[in-house]
Design a protein around this motif. Structure first.
Motif, PDB file in Angstrom:
ATOM      1  N   SER A   1      38.125 104.882 108.129  1.00 23.09           N
ATOM      2  CA  SER A   1      38.810 104.220 109.235  1.00 23.09           C
ATOM      3  C   SER A   1      37.803 103.491 110.101  1.00 23.09           C
ATOM      4  CB  SER A   1      39.568 105.257 110.054  1.00 23.09           C
ATOM      5  OG  SER A   1      40.278 104.623 111.088  1.00 23.09           O
ATOM      6  N   THR A   2      38.297 102.486 110.828  1.00 20.66           N
ATOM      7  CA  THR A   2      37.436 101.846 111.822  1.00 20.66           C
ATOM      8  C   THR A   2      37.859 102.297 113.219  1.00 20.66           C
ATOM      9  OG1 THR A   2      38.905  99.961 111.652  1.00 20.66           O
ATOM     10  CG2 THR A   2      36.801  99.789 110.522  1.00 20.66           C
ATOM     11  N   ASP A   3      38.887 103.133 113.276  1.00 25.05           N
ATOM     12  CA  ASP A   3      39.412 103.605 114.544  1.00 25.05           C
ATOM     13  C   ASP A   3      38.746 104.948 114.870  1.00 25.05           C
ATOM     14  OD1 ASP A   3      40.875 104.699 116.586  1.00 25.05           O
ATOM     15  OD2 ASP A   3      42.775 103.845 115.882  1.00 25.05           O
ATOM     16  N   LEU A   4      37.820 104.933 115.835  1.00 23.68           N
ATOM     17  CA  LEU A   4      37.051 106.147 116.114  1.00 23.68           C
ATOM     18  C   LEU A   4      37.932 107.257 116.681  1.00 23.68           C
ATOM     19  CD1 LEU A   4      33.692 104.759 117.521  1.00 23.68           C
ATOM     20  CD2 LEU A   4      34.305 105.444 115.208  1.00 23.68           C
ATOM     21  N   ASP A   5      38.939 106.888 117.458  1.00 24.25           N
ATOM     22  CA  ASP A   5      39.838 107.915 117.993  1.00 24.25           C
ATOM     23  C   ASP A   5      40.528 108.651 116.853  1.00 24.25           C
ATOM     24  OD1 ASP A   5      39.399 107.449 120.727  1.00 24.25           O
ATOM     25  OD2 ASP A   5      40.611 105.627 120.600  1.00 24.25           O
ATOM     26  N   GLU A   6      40.952 107.878 115.874  1.00 20.58           N
ATOM     27  CA  GLU A   6      41.627 108.477 114.725  1.00 20.58           C
ATOM     28  C   GLU A   6      40.690 109.415 113.988  1.00 20.58           C
ATOM     29  OE1 GLU A   6      44.468 106.420 112.137  1.00 20.58           O
ATOM     30  OE2 GLU A   6      42.785 106.188 110.756  1.00 20.58           O
ATOM     31  N   LEU A   7      39.473 108.944 113.745  1.00 21.32           N
ATOM     32  CA  LEU A   7      38.515 109.761 113.010  1.00 21.32           C
ATOM     33  C   LEU A   7      38.241 111.064 113.749  1.00 21.32           C
ATOM     34  CD1 LEU A   7      36.068 107.015 111.790  1.00 21.32           C
ATOM     35  CD2 LEU A   7      37.460 108.498 110.350  1.00 21.32           C
ATOM     36  N   LYS A   8      38.058 110.942 115.062  1.00 25.60           N
ATOM     37  CA  LYS A   8      37.748 112.141 115.834  1.00 25.60           C
ATOM     38  C   LYS A   8      38.938 113.098 115.869  1.00 25.60           C
ATOM     39  CE  LYS A   8      35.649 112.253 119.778  1.00 25.60           C
ATOM     40  NZ  LYS A   8      34.881 113.459 119.482  1.00 25.60           N
ATOM     41  N   GLU A   9      40.107 112.524 115.928  1.00 27.91           N
ATOM     42  CA  GLU A   9      41.293 113.376 116.012  1.00 27.91           C
ATOM     43  C   GLU A   9      41.553 114.116 114.697  1.00 27.91           C
ATOM     44  OE1 GLU A   9      44.990 111.343 117.012  1.00 27.91           O
ATOM     45  OE2 GLU A   9      46.056 112.975 116.002  1.00 27.91           O
ATOM     46  N   VAL A  10      41.387 113.426 113.608  1.00 26.86           N
ATOM     47  CA  VAL A  10      41.842 113.987 112.331  1.00 26.86           C
ATOM     48  C   VAL A  10      40.732 114.672 111.536  1.00 26.86           C
ATOM     49  CG1 VAL A  10      43.068 113.446 110.194  1.00 26.86           C
ATOM     50  CG2 VAL A  10      43.606 112.184 112.262  1.00 26.86           C
ATOM     51  N   SER A  11      39.465 114.200 111.661  1.00 29.39           N
ATOM     52  CA  SER A  11      38.445 114.672 110.716  1.00 29.39           C
ATOM     53  C   SER A  11      37.780 115.974 111.145  1.00 29.39           C
ATOM     54  CB  SER A  11      37.347 113.629 110.556  1.00 29.39           C
ATOM     55  OG  SER A  11      37.855 112.344 110.618  1.00 29.39           O
ATOM     56  N   ASP A  12      37.360 116.738 110.152  1.00 30.78           N
ATOM     57  CA  ASP A  12      36.512 117.897 110.406  1.00 30.78           C
ATOM     58  C   ASP A  12      35.058 117.468 110.518  1.00 30.78           C
ATOM     59  OD1 ASP A  12      38.588 119.945 110.147  1.00 30.78           O
ATOM     60  OD2 ASP A  12      38.722 119.176 108.105  1.00 30.78           O
ATOM     61  N   ARG A  13      34.676 116.571 109.622  1.00 31.16           N
ATOM     62  CA  ARG A  13      33.326 116.001 109.711  1.00 31.16           C
ATOM     63  C   ARG A  13      33.455 114.487 109.567  1.00 31.16           C
ATOM     64  NH1 ARG A  13      29.648 117.888 105.289  1.00 31.16           N
ATOM     65  NH2 ARG A  13      31.566 117.961 104.059  1.00 31.16           N
ATOM     66  N   ILE A  14      32.496 113.786 110.134  1.00 33.87           N
ATOM     67  CA  ILE A  14      32.536 112.329 110.022  1.00 33.87           C
ATOM     68  C   ILE A  14      31.201 111.842 109.466  1.00 33.87           C
ATOM     69  CG2 ILE A  14      32.747 110.133 111.271  1.00 33.87           C
ATOM     70  CD1 ILE A  14      34.367 111.646 113.392  1.00 33.87           C
TER      71      ILE A  14
ATOM     72  N   VAL B   1      39.119 117.433 106.038  1.00 35.66           N
ATOM     73  CA  VAL B   1      39.242 115.981 106.202  1.00 35.66           C
ATOM     74  C   VAL B   1      37.848 115.448 106.494  1.00 35.66           C
ATOM     75  CG1 VAL B   1      40.261 114.088 107.485  1.00 35.66           C
ATOM     76  CG2 VAL B   1      41.561 116.191 107.139  1.00 35.66           C
ATOM     77  N   PHE B   2      37.344 114.663 105.557  1.00 30.92           N
ATOM     78  CA  PHE B   2      36.024 114.074 105.727  1.00 30.92           C
ATOM     79  C   PHE B   2      36.220 112.623 106.140  1.00 30.92           C
ATOM     80  CE2 PHE B   2      32.005 112.204 104.245  1.00 30.92           C
ATOM     81  CZ  PHE B   2      31.093 113.092 104.802  1.00 30.92           C
ATOM     82  N   GLY B   3      35.833 112.298 107.361  1.00 27.48           N
ATOM     83  CA  GLY B   3      36.028 110.937 107.855  1.00 27.48           C
ATOM     84  C   GLY B   3      34.852 110.053 107.495  1.00 27.48           C
ATOM     85  N   ILE B   4      35.140 108.766 107.275  1.00 27.98           N
ATOM     86  CA  ILE B   4      34.063 107.805 107.049  1.00 27.98           C
ATOM     87  C   ILE B   4      34.192 106.731 108.119  1.00 27.98           C
ATOM     88  CG2 ILE B   4      33.174 105.999 105.534  1.00 27.98           C
ATOM     89  CD1 ILE B   4      32.550 108.568 104.283  1.00 27.98           C
ATOM     90  N   ALA B   5      33.163 106.622 108.952  1.00 34.09           N
ATOM     91  CA  ALA B   5      33.164 105.593 109.987  1.00 34.09           C
ATOM     92  C   ALA B   5      32.210 104.492 109.573  1.00 34.09           C
ATOM     93  CB  ALA B   5      32.732 106.187 111.319  1.00 34.09           C
ATOM     94  N   GLY B   6      32.428 103.309 110.081  1.00 33.20           N
ATOM     95  CA  GLY B   6      31.518 102.217 109.770  1.00 33.20           C
ATOM     96  C   GLY B   6      32.157 100.886 110.071  1.00 33.20           C
ATOM     97  N   VAL B   7      31.320  99.895 110.313  1.00 35.26           N
ATOM     98  CA  VAL B   7      31.824  98.545 110.528  1.00 35.26           C
ATOM     99  C   VAL B   7      32.434  98.062 109.215  1.00 35.26           C
ATOM    100  CG1 VAL B   7      31.153  96.188 111.096  1.00 35.26           C
ATOM    101  CG2 VAL B   7      30.103  98.114 112.296  1.00 35.26           C
ATOM    102  N   ASP B   8      33.524  97.345 109.338  1.00 31.68           N
ATOM    103  CA  ASP B   8      34.238  96.863 108.155  1.00 31.68           C
ATOM    104  C   ASP B   8      33.310  96.143 107.178  1.00 31.68           C
ATOM    105  OD1 ASP B   8      36.644  97.146 107.128  1.00 31.68           O
ATOM    106  OD2 ASP B   8      37.643  95.572 108.273  1.00 31.68           O
ATOM    107  N   GLY B   9      33.485  96.442 105.900  1.00 27.56           N
ATOM    108  CA  GLY B   9      32.721  95.707 104.903  1.00 27.56           C
ATOM    109  C   GLY B   9      31.363  96.305 104.604  1.00 27.56           C
ATOM    110  N   TYR B  10      31.113  97.521 105.041  1.00 29.21           N
ATOM    111  CA  TYR B  10      29.834  98.157 104.763  1.00 29.21           C
ATOM    112  C   TYR B  10      29.935  99.145 103.602  1.00 29.21           C
ATOM    113  CZ  TYR B  10      26.979  96.220 108.519  1.00 29.21           C
ATOM    114  OH  TYR B  10      26.234  95.379 109.305  1.00 29.21           O
ATOM    115  N   GLY B  11      30.792  98.861 102.656  1.00 30.72           N
ATOM    116  CA  GLY B  11      30.844  99.658 101.433  1.00 30.72           C
ATOM    117  C   GLY B  11      31.963 100.681 101.396  1.00 30.72           C
ATOM    118  N   GLN B  12      32.803 100.715 102.436  1.00 29.10           N
ATOM    119  CA  GLN B  12      33.869 101.722 102.462  1.00 29.10           C
ATOM    120  C   GLN B  12      34.874 101.512 101.339  1.00 29.10           C
ATOM    121  OE1 GLN B  12      32.799  99.856 105.028  1.00 29.10           O
ATOM    122  NE2 GLN B  12      33.204 100.829 107.002  1.00 29.10           N
ATOM    123  N   LYS B  13      35.231 100.237 101.135  1.00 29.13           N
ATOM    124  CA  LYS B  13      36.229  99.938 100.104  1.00 29.13           C
ATOM    125  C   LYS B  13      35.689 100.333  98.726  1.00 29.13           C
ATOM    126  CE  LYS B  13      38.787  96.057  98.240  1.00 29.13           C
ATOM    127  NZ  LYS B  13      38.260  94.823  97.645  1.00 29.13           N
TER     128      LYS B  13
END
Lengths: 347, 515
Positions: B471-484, B297-309
């Protein structure tokens, strides 16, 4: 899928809108008649008795149904796909002139059945060809199809007029028209009636299209694109294909309607002929909420209105465009009933 | 908090049905002046319905509403606005191409000319009193979600609303924006306004409100007055109490911890220098490179609208890449259309569940065959839809993913947001993806559904599916991802291990602070 399984309560809800619209339009039309100095009760009596109460009225109405049904079949497809085609009149004329121009050349060479099939196909191709430009412009460059299909109408009117006056004119010097087909080379009547088989073609087309939209994978794509374009792209549907195909089919059906009228009624294409059926078929399809079965009674009603209106204008001197006023009023009141329905759902 | 005793809104015995479903069952609700009153409950608990009644959008079947002590008859949102009650909806209602000022004037301007001068004056005063800073001439589309939320609130103040109903106002905001937003709310109530705060996040309710009303399955299951309670000290008990109220029937368990480290390290999806533009033609994805391995699970963190979509859409085949390369199992798949991506096992859960992920007027069953309607058994002889198979498939997904619906003939527009999201997840997983791109899959959902979706994603990755989780939810990213991987203004600025990285570290990176 969901429409097929509607309950009786919802079915009643579907019928109420159009019925309300028709009744309200007749009332409002009555007021207009009163204002322009006609007795509305007497006028309506004549409209109904001439249009639906005489053998001639009924026969003519049934004949008039054919082009409306065929055209509606195409409009159901295109509107369901979320695209507009309001240039049905031009597509009709191109289909008609193609059929009328080619028919004299092949009528003695082909067996009668194939002769009709080939001319029907030619009408379809003619109508479809006329919508190619708007379809490609829409799919490729997102140019508004409403405007382009409408503009193509003007070109069609003048182009067919030119063809009939010059290259296809059967008897130069006399009234410009294509060669008149002998009676035996026109569409035969349904046995025991004086209504040609175009009516059956129309009924079959509109029912086929109904099931095509509801029950086939391609129909699902059309509905999908019409309901939510963004989701359709997300689901990997080729929107451009849907736009082009839906528009070509609707143009094709309009052209087929043209061939039908040439082969069923006129026997030729006369200059200045432009019955403008699309202006009835478009409101009709909306009133029917794009349901093929609902189109059938409404098509009869619209045919009766226009035939009755023509008869009435001769008998009672009521201007023939009163019928168009009535049709327009129906659409307005249908919009009102949709609005009321939405409100009542909300609260 | 300066909570008076005077109540500005009283709702008594409110009942509202939608067909068979009782959305609100004899609910009492009161709001005191100067209060922030949280309305807490999971999706479909009836929070929004209750407040839609207060804002005049719905009529209650039974019950009475008193505003400022007087019985109110609310026939439309305008009636409620006239009585000083305004609502900010979860999905904002601003016109993107108009400026802030024009949006505020929209619907309030009763003259034939635009009352710019008057409005500017009044708005300056509003932003001074409540600390709501926003540039009036900026176009809405240029604003972040948080700023847009602010515009909605200013709009209500401009109309003279004393009671503000905010429907899940934080769901589009980043953690930093939420902090600022809460400060604004505190300012507002300090100067005499009253706020109803609809949320499903217990932490937020405890953090900001002075009273909490909990709804569960259309009923009021409890009310807690936080005045005079030391929240820090009693946080645990309070949370437990609230959880019990929210999930009267369902058991609430802690999420499963992460599974064992992946042993397989085969690269599945690789991006090399991928650049793409957004819908307005601006380059919002710049030279992004990374690799997702099998079962990772590769997580992508970032403020909304910074190219995630754009990143998600490029991989899903919905957006063209300008330069760069995308490979799947060493095959170049750059700029392949959606259908070919699907054929290769790439599936995408969009963040936009209402307007992109589903068709409101289609039945649940029709929504469940989005990418497979041309395949057997849903189609017979390549042409005709097999309605029975389509319905059965829909019913199967309803059962397997406990989607709340009567059967698969239900129209999707009758489902709640959480159930639509479950349906989308169920659908994309039903294709057995080898790569799953999920953009904010739990955004705006209740605790139970969130738990469910995260577990499902984990379980799939353990079975070898490669997941790109945005995701923008850091708890979620940390819980689910192997790398972020952290994205900042379209660039992937750093990749950190999911376990060891702290929230603070990721938070700093999200703001572009690199050291």
């Amino acid at each position: 899928m969901n429409l097929i399984r509607i309950g009786s309560k919802q079915a009643a809800g579907v019928v109420i809108g159009p019925v309300f619209a028709i009744l309200a339009a007749l009332v409002a039309g009555g007021i207009i008649l009163l204002i322009i100095g006609f007795n509305p009760l007497k006028t309506y009596y004549e409209l109904f008795s001439l249009g639906a109460g005489t053998y001639l009225g009924i026969t003519e109405s049934l004949k008039r149904m054919a082009p409306l049904l065929i055209m509606s079949a195409g409009l159901i497809i295109v509107f369901k796909a979320g695209v507009w085609n309001i240039g049905g009149n031009g597509q009709f004329l191109i289909g008609a002139v193609l059929a009328a121009g080619i028919a004299p050349l092949i009528m003695d060479k082909l067996p009668i059945f194939f002769y009709f099939v080939v001319l029907g196909l030619l009408g379809f191709i003619g109508g479809a060809s006329w919508v190619c430009i708007p379809a490609i412009l829409k799919a490729k460059y997102e140019i508004n199809e409403i405007i382009v299909t409408m503009m193509m109408d003007f070109i069609a009117v003048n182009f067919t007029s030119y063809l009939v006056r010059y290259p296809l004119n059967a008897q130069p010097g006399l009234f410009p028209q294509t060669a008149v087909l002998p009676i035996e080379k026109r569409l035969p009547n349904i046995s025991l009636t004086e209504v040609h088989i175009g009516l059956i073609v129309g009924l079959v087309m509109v029912v086929l299209v109904h099931y095509f939209i509801k029950r086939t994978a391609l129909g699902y794509e059309f509905r999908f694109a019409g309901e939510n374009k963004k989701a359709a792209i997300y689901a990997g549907i080729n929107i451009k294909k849907v736009i082009v195909l839906a528009m070509l089919l609707s143009g094709g059906f309009a052209g087929l309607a043209g061939a039908n009228d040439v082969l069923g009624i006129k026997g030729s294409f006369q200059a200045e002929w432009n019955p403008q059926y699309a202006f009835s078929a478009i409101p009709l399809v909306f009133l029917a909420r794009f349901n093929g079965f609902a189109v059938i009674p409404l098509a009869y009603f619209f045919s009766f209105l226009s035939i009755g209106g023509e008869f009435m204008s001769r008998a009672a001197n009521v201007p023939v465009f009163f019928v168009q006023v009535a049709e327009a009023l129906m659409l307005i009141f249908f919009g009102v009933s949709e609005y009321l329905k939405k409100r009542s759902k909300l609260f | 908090m300066t909570a008076g005793n005077e109540s500005v809104v009283e709702m008594r015995g409110i009942t509202k049905r939608f067909g068979e479903v009782v959305a609100n069952d004899h609910i009492d609700f009161s709001l005191r002046r100067g209060d922030i009153h949280a309305l807490l409950g999971e999706n479909g608990a009836g929070k929004t319905t209750l407040m839609n009644i207060l804002s005049g959008l719905y009529h209650p079947d039974r019950g009475e509403i008193f505003i400022q002590g007087r019985k109110a008859k609310l026939a439309s949102p305008n009636d409620a606005l006239a009585l000083g009650v305004g609502m900010v909806y979860q999905h904002l209602t601003l016109v993107p191409t108009l400026s802030v000022l024009e949006n505020i004037l929209l619907g309030t301007n009763k003259k034939y000319y635009l009352m710019r001068k008057y409005a500017e004056q009044k708005l300056k005063e509003i932003s001074r009193i409540y600390g709501l800073e926003v540039d009036l001439e900026t176009k809405i589309w240029q604003l972040s979600a948080g700023e847009q939320e602010r515009v909605e609130i200013i709009k209500l103040f401009y109309r003279g609303s004393d009671v503000l109903i905010l429907d899940e106002p934080t769901s589009f905001l980043s953690p930093i924006e939420i902090k600022g937003f809460f400060k604004v709310l505190k300012n507002m109530v300090a100067s005499g306004k009253s706020v109803v705060f609809i949320t499903h996040k217990i932490e937020e309710a405890l953090d900001i409100s002075s009273r909490i009303t909990v709804l569960s399955e259309g009923e009021k299951s409890g009310e807690i007055d936080l005045d005079g309670i030391d929240i820090k000290k009693e946080e645990k008990q309070l949370k437990n109490r609230i959880v019990n109220m929210m999930f009267k029937k369902a058991a609430f368990g802690e999420g499963k911890k992460k599974g064992p480290e992946k042993d397989s390290l085969d690269a599945v999806l690789t991006l090399e220098g991928v650049t793409a533009t957004n819908d307005r033609g601006l380059e919002t994805l710049k030279e992004v490179s990374f690799t997702v391995h099998r079962g990772e699970v590769f997580g992508i963190a970032g403020v909304d609208g910074y190219g995630q979509k754009e990143l998600a859409e490029v991989i899903a085949g919905q957006r063209k890449v300008i330069s760069g390369r995308i490979t799947l199992n060493k095959e170049d798949i750059t700029n392949m259309p959606v259908s070919l991506m699907n054929e290769r096992g790439i599936y995408y859960i969009t963040e936009d569940r209402i307007t992109e992920g589903s068709v409101a007027n289609f039945s649940l069953a029709e929504n469940a065959i989005f990418r497979c309607y041309k395949k057997k058994p849903y189609v017979k002889s390549g042409i005709f839809l097999n309605n029975k198979a389509i319905r059965d498939n829909g019913n199967k997904l309803i059962r397997d993913y406990s989607i709340k619906a009567q059967d698969s003939n239900d129209l999707v527009k009758t489902l709640s947001g959480g159930n639509i999201q479950k349906l989308i997840l169920a659908r994309e997983l039903s294709y057995n993806p080898s790569v799953l791109v999920a953009n904010k899959p739990t955004h705006g959902l209740d605790v139970m559904t969130t738990r469910y979706i995260r577990d499902e994603i984990r379980a799939r990755s353990r079975r070898g599916v490669s997941v790109l989780l945005i995701s923008t939810d850091l708890d979620e990213l940390k819980e689910v991802s192997d790398r972020i991987g952290v994205m900042y203004k379209g660039e992937l600025i750093r990749v950190v291990p999911g376990k060891e990285a702290t929230k603070e570290e990721i938070g700093r990176l999200m703001l572009g602070i690199m050291n």
